[in-house]
Motif scaffolding. Structure first.
Motif, PDB file in Angstrom:
ATOM      1  N   GLU A 116       0.706  -1.244  -0.032  1.00 45.73           N
ATOM      2  CA  GLU A 116      -0.009   0.007   0.158  1.00 45.73           C
ATOM      3  C   GLU A 116       0.644   1.319   0.030  1.00 45.73           C
ATOM      4  OE1 GLU A 116      -3.043  -0.313   2.894  1.00 45.73           O
ATOM      5  OE2 GLU A 116      -3.829  -2.137   2.263  1.00 45.73           O
ATOM      6  N   TYR A 117       2.031   1.076  -0.713  1.00 46.39           N
ATOM      7  CA  TYR A 117       2.927   2.491  -0.805  1.00 46.39           C
ATOM      8  C   TYR A 117       2.559   2.953  -2.367  1.00 46.39           C
ATOM      9  CZ  TYR A 117       5.347   0.731   3.266  1.00 46.39           C
ATOM     10  OH  TYR A 117       5.875   0.499   4.694  1.00 46.39           O
ATOM     11  N   MET A 118       1.200   3.535  -2.413  1.00 45.78           N
ATOM     12  CA  MET A 118       0.978   3.829  -3.934  1.00 45.78           C
ATOM     13  C   MET A 118       1.822   4.863  -4.492  1.00 45.78           C
ATOM     14  SD  MET A 118      -1.253   1.362  -4.171  1.00 45.78           S
ATOM     15  CE  MET A 118      -2.280   0.355  -3.088  1.00 45.78           C
ATOM     16  N   LYS A 119       2.179   5.863  -3.739  1.00 44.96           N
ATOM     17  CA  LYS A 119       3.184   6.652  -4.495  1.00 44.96           C
ATOM     18  C   LYS A 119       4.525   6.336  -4.762  1.00 44.96           C
ATOM     19  CE  LYS A 119       1.187  10.742  -2.409  1.00 44.96           C
ATOM     20  NZ  LYS A 119       1.442  12.050  -1.427  1.00 44.96           N
ATOM     21  N   LEU A 120       4.986   5.369  -4.147  1.00 42.86           N
ATOM     22  CA  LEU A 120       6.201   4.558  -4.603  1.00 42.86           C
ATOM     23  C   LEU A 120       6.049   3.673  -5.913  1.00 42.86           C
ATOM     24  CD1 LEU A 120       7.759   4.126  -1.086  1.00 42.86           C
ATOM     25  CD2 LEU A 120       8.431   5.749  -2.466  1.00 42.86           C
ATOM     26  N   ALA A 121       4.726   3.113  -5.705  1.00 43.03           N
ATOM     27  CA  ALA A 121       4.557   2.283  -6.809  1.00 43.03           C
ATOM     28  C   ALA A 121       4.314   2.703  -8.073  1.00 43.03           C
ATOM     29  CB  ALA A 121       3.377   1.268  -6.460  1.00 43.03           C
ATOM     30  N   LEU A 122       3.767   3.792  -8.207  1.00 41.54           N
ATOM     31  CA  LEU A 122       3.406   4.771  -9.674  1.00 41.54           C
ATOM     32  C   LEU A 122       4.671   4.564 -10.321  1.00 41.54           C
ATOM     33  CD1 LEU A 122       1.056   5.643 -10.619  1.00 41.54           C
ATOM     34  CD2 LEU A 122       1.380   7.832  -9.814  1.00 41.54           C
ATOM     35  N   GLU A 130       4.953   1.983 -20.022  1.00 42.48           N
ATOM     36  CA  GLU A 130       5.730   2.467 -21.082  1.00 42.48           C
ATOM     37  C   GLU A 130       6.481   1.229 -21.862  1.00 42.48           C
ATOM     38  OE1 GLU A 130       6.802   6.922 -19.328  1.00 42.48           O
ATOM     39  OE2 GLU A 130       8.308   5.223 -19.379  1.00 42.48           O
ATOM     40  N   LEU A 131       6.874   0.628 -21.353  1.00 38.94           N
ATOM     41  CA  LEU A 131       7.459  -0.601 -22.043  1.00 38.94           C
ATOM     42  C   LEU A 131       6.880  -1.594 -22.495  1.00 38.94           C
ATOM     43  CD1 LEU A 131      10.736  -0.945 -19.479  1.00 38.94           C
ATOM     44  CD2 LEU A 131      10.825  -0.154 -22.006  1.00 38.94           C
ATOM     45  N   ALA A 132       5.700  -1.527 -21.884  1.00 38.12           N
ATOM     46  CA  ALA A 132       4.739  -2.945 -22.349  1.00 38.12           C
ATOM     47  C   ALA A 132       3.327  -2.239 -22.561  1.00 38.12           C
ATOM     48  CB  ALA A 132       4.738  -3.914 -21.361  1.00 38.12           C
ATOM     49  N   PRO A 133       3.139  -1.420 -23.635  1.00 40.14           N
ATOM     50  CA  PRO A 133       1.841  -0.920 -23.863  1.00 40.14           C
ATOM     51  C   PRO A 133       0.650  -1.714 -24.390  1.00 40.14           C
ATOM     52  CG  PRO A 133       3.472  -0.477 -25.784  1.00 40.14           C
ATOM     53  CD  PRO A 133       4.007  -1.066 -24.683  1.00 40.14           C
ATOM     54  N   GLU A 134       1.289  -2.903 -24.717  1.00 44.01           N
ATOM     55  CA  GLU A 134      -0.021  -3.896 -25.317  1.00 44.01           C
ATOM     56  C   GLU A 134      -0.200  -5.119 -24.208  1.00 44.01           C
ATOM     57  OE1 GLU A 134      -1.488  -3.392 -28.376  1.00 44.01           O
ATOM     58  OE2 GLU A 134      -0.309  -1.398 -27.870  1.00 44.01           O
ATOM     59  N   ASP A 135       0.438  -5.042 -22.988  1.00 37.87           N
ATOM     60  CA  ASP A 135       0.256  -5.897 -21.877  1.00 37.87           C
ATOM     61  C   ASP A 135      -0.984  -5.525 -21.162  1.00 37.87           C
ATOM     62  OD1 ASP A 135       0.575  -7.233 -19.018  1.00 37.87           O
ATOM     63  OD2 ASP A 135       2.481  -7.977 -20.115  1.00 37.87           O
ATOM     64  N   VAL A 136      -1.852  -6.323 -20.964  1.00 38.51           N
ATOM     65  CA  VAL A 136      -3.177  -5.941 -20.292  1.00 38.51           C
ATOM     66  C   VAL A 136      -2.974  -5.900 -18.750  1.00 38.51           C
ATOM     67  CG1 VAL A 136      -5.511  -6.884 -19.639  1.00 38.51           C
ATOM     68  CG2 VAL A 136      -4.651  -7.206 -22.301  1.00 38.51           C
ATOM     69  N   ASP A 137      -2.312  -6.980 -18.227  1.00 35.10           N
ATOM     70  CA  ASP A 137      -2.060  -6.918 -16.869  1.00 35.10           C
ATOM     71  C   ASP A 137      -1.400  -5.819 -16.347  1.00 35.10           C
ATOM     72  OD1 ASP A 137      -3.327  -9.027 -16.804  1.00 35.10           O
ATOM     73  OD2 ASP A 137      -1.531 -10.571 -16.530  1.00 35.10           O
ATOM     74  N   VAL A 138      -0.218  -5.384 -17.209  1.00 35.51           N
ATOM     75  CA  VAL A 138       0.515  -4.266 -16.878  1.00 35.51           C
ATOM     76  C   VAL A 138      -0.237  -3.048 -16.995  1.00 35.51           C
ATOM     77  CG1 VAL A 138       2.396  -2.799 -17.576  1.00 35.51           C
ATOM     78  CG2 VAL A 138       2.721  -5.241 -17.639  1.00 35.51           C
ATOM     79  N   GLN A 139      -0.923  -2.702 -18.003  1.00 38.86           N
ATOM     80  CA  GLN A 139      -1.940  -1.409 -18.176  1.00 38.86           C
ATOM     81  C   GLN A 139      -3.145  -1.485 -17.000  1.00 38.86           C
ATOM     82  OE1 GLN A 139      -1.165   0.758 -20.267  1.00 38.86           O
ATOM     83  NE2 GLN A 139       0.580  -0.255 -20.894  1.00 38.86           N
ATOM     84  N   PHE A 140      -3.531  -2.622 -16.554  1.00 38.98           N
ATOM     85  CA  PHE A 140      -4.619  -2.656 -15.655  1.00 38.98           C
ATOM     86  C   PHE A 140      -4.043  -2.315 -14.363  1.00 38.98           C
ATOM     87  CE2 PHE A 140      -7.358  -4.901 -12.501  1.00 38.98           C
ATOM     88  CZ  PHE A 140      -8.420  -4.126 -12.454  1.00 38.98           C
ATOM     89  N   GLN A 141      -3.131  -2.894 -13.780  1.00 38.28           N
ATOM     90  CA  GLN A 141      -2.434  -2.700 -12.496  1.00 38.28           C
ATOM     91  C   GLN A 141      -1.851  -0.987 -12.458  1.00 38.28           C
ATOM     92  OE1 GLN A 141      -2.735  -4.391  -9.862  1.00 38.28           O
ATOM     93  NE2 GLN A 141      -3.554  -6.136 -10.742  1.00 38.28           N
ATOM     94  N   TYR A 142      -1.663  -0.592 -13.699  1.00 37.07           N
ATOM     95  CA  TYR A 142      -1.218   0.739 -13.716  1.00 37.07           C
ATOM     96  C   TYR A 142      -2.281   1.608 -13.393  1.00 37.07           C
ATOM     97  CZ  TYR A 142       0.716   5.344 -15.620  1.00 37.07           C
ATOM     98  OH  TYR A 142       0.948   6.520 -15.723  1.00 37.07           O
ATOM     99  N   GLY A 143      -3.355   1.258 -14.223  1.00 37.26           N
ATOM    100  CA  GLY A 143      -4.532   2.037 -13.836  1.00 37.26           C
ATOM    101  C   GLY A 143      -4.999   2.294 -12.626  1.00 37.26           C
ATOM    102  N   LEU A 144      -5.050   1.038 -12.077  1.00 38.98           N
ATOM    103  CA  LEU A 144      -5.414   0.843 -10.343  1.00 38.98           C
ATOM    104  C   LEU A 144      -4.656   1.765  -9.826  1.00 38.98           C
ATOM    105  CD1 LEU A 144      -6.395  -2.886  -9.620  1.00 38.98           C
ATOM    106  CD2 LEU A 144      -7.808  -1.156 -10.092  1.00 38.98           C
ATOM    107  N   CYS A 145      -3.363   1.774  -9.799  1.00 39.87           N
ATOM    108  CA  CYS A 145      -2.368   2.635  -8.990  1.00 39.87           C
ATOM    109  C   CYS A 145      -2.566   4.084  -9.032  1.00 39.87           C
ATOM    110  CB  CYS A 145      -0.803   2.097  -9.472  1.00 39.87           C
ATOM    111  SG  CYS A 145       0.271   2.949  -8.094  1.00 39.87           S
ATOM    112  N   LEU A 146      -3.123   4.339 -10.479  1.00 36.24           N
ATOM    113  CA  LEU A 146      -3.444   5.921 -10.755  1.00 36.24           C
ATOM    114  C   LEU A 146      -4.619   6.222 -10.010  1.00 36.24           C
ATOM    115  CD1 LEU A 146      -2.716   5.883 -14.590  1.00 36.24           C
ATOM    116  CD2 LEU A 146      -1.606   7.341 -13.209  1.00 36.24           C
TER     117      LEU A 146
END
Length: 222
Positions: A116-122, A130-146
């Motif tokens: 739950e260190y969300m600012k550090l995770a971001l 940025e490195l995996a724009p087509e990776d669903v899991d990466v994009q979803f978790q990035y969205g949750l962190c945002l």
């Protein structure tokens, strides 16, 4: 095909015993080469043999202190055991030694996310995205962190991108419904919750949220 390549091929085919035999032969032939230990460590990690996997990764590091993928493998061992602080240390060492791939940044971000260190995770999840724009899991978790960092507009953009990649992503629909509520658009929220339930009828969060919004709307009318 050399033994190492053949072992990796057997591992990919789920022929773990044959892969282990070939990795052992490769290590016996080149005992000072860290790659063999790293690959065998990955096999053991895949088999949930965490203690032995860690020993192999550490052996590779003792042979080459700059073996970035060995640190990454060790980080994965700790991550699977939910030892997130130790995992962070290893992932950071992987990055410091030149590993700049989506996976390592993603895993680093997730270690902070789970604590739950969300600012550090971001920033790490941003780099992974940025490195995996087509990776669903990466994009979803990035969205949750945002979302956890209160960046609602950017959350909406990223989750819509997730739906572009995978139109039947029920959790993306649910979270877009939550975004719609933040933007005071209850009708849009209900539509997203309905879509989540259409995709996954047992999506309890979507069902609960939809019920709450509908009750609130009914109370406003009465």
């Amino acid at each position: 095909m050399d033994k190492m390549s053949k072992a990796i091929e057997e591992m990919q085919k789920q022929n773990f015993e044959e892969a282990a035999r070939l990795f052992t032969d490769a290590i016996d032939e080149n005992p000072k080469e860290p790659v063999g230990y790293i690959n065998f460590g990955n096999l053991l990690l895949h088999m949930n043999d965490y203690d032995r996997a860690l020993r192999f990764f550490n052996r590779a590091i003792s042979l080459d202190s700059k073996a970035a993928t060995a640190y990454y493998g060790a980080g994965n061992v700790y991550y699977e055991q939910e030892k997130f602080t130790k995992a962070q240390e290893q992932f950071l060492l992987a990055v410091e030694n030149g590993l700049d791939e989506a996976n390592v940044h993603f895993m680093l971000g997730m270690t902070f996310f789970h604590q739950e260190y969300m600012k550090l995770a971001l920033p790490y999840l941003l780099r992974a995205a940025e490195l995996a724009p087509e990776d669903v899991d990466v994009q979803f978790q990035y969205g949750l962190c945002l979302a956890q960092n209160g960046q609602i507009e950017e959350t909406e953009r990223v989750l819509n991108h997730v739906l572009h990649l995978e139109k039947d992503h029920s959790d993306a629909c649910y979270n877009l419904g939550v975004v719609a509520l933040h933007k005071e658009k209850p009708d849009a929220a209900i539509a997203y919750f309905d879509k989540a339930l259409e995709i996954q009828p047992d999506h309890m969060l979507a069902a609960h949220a939809k019920k709450q919004v509908e009750e609130a709307l009914n109370n406003d009318k009465s």
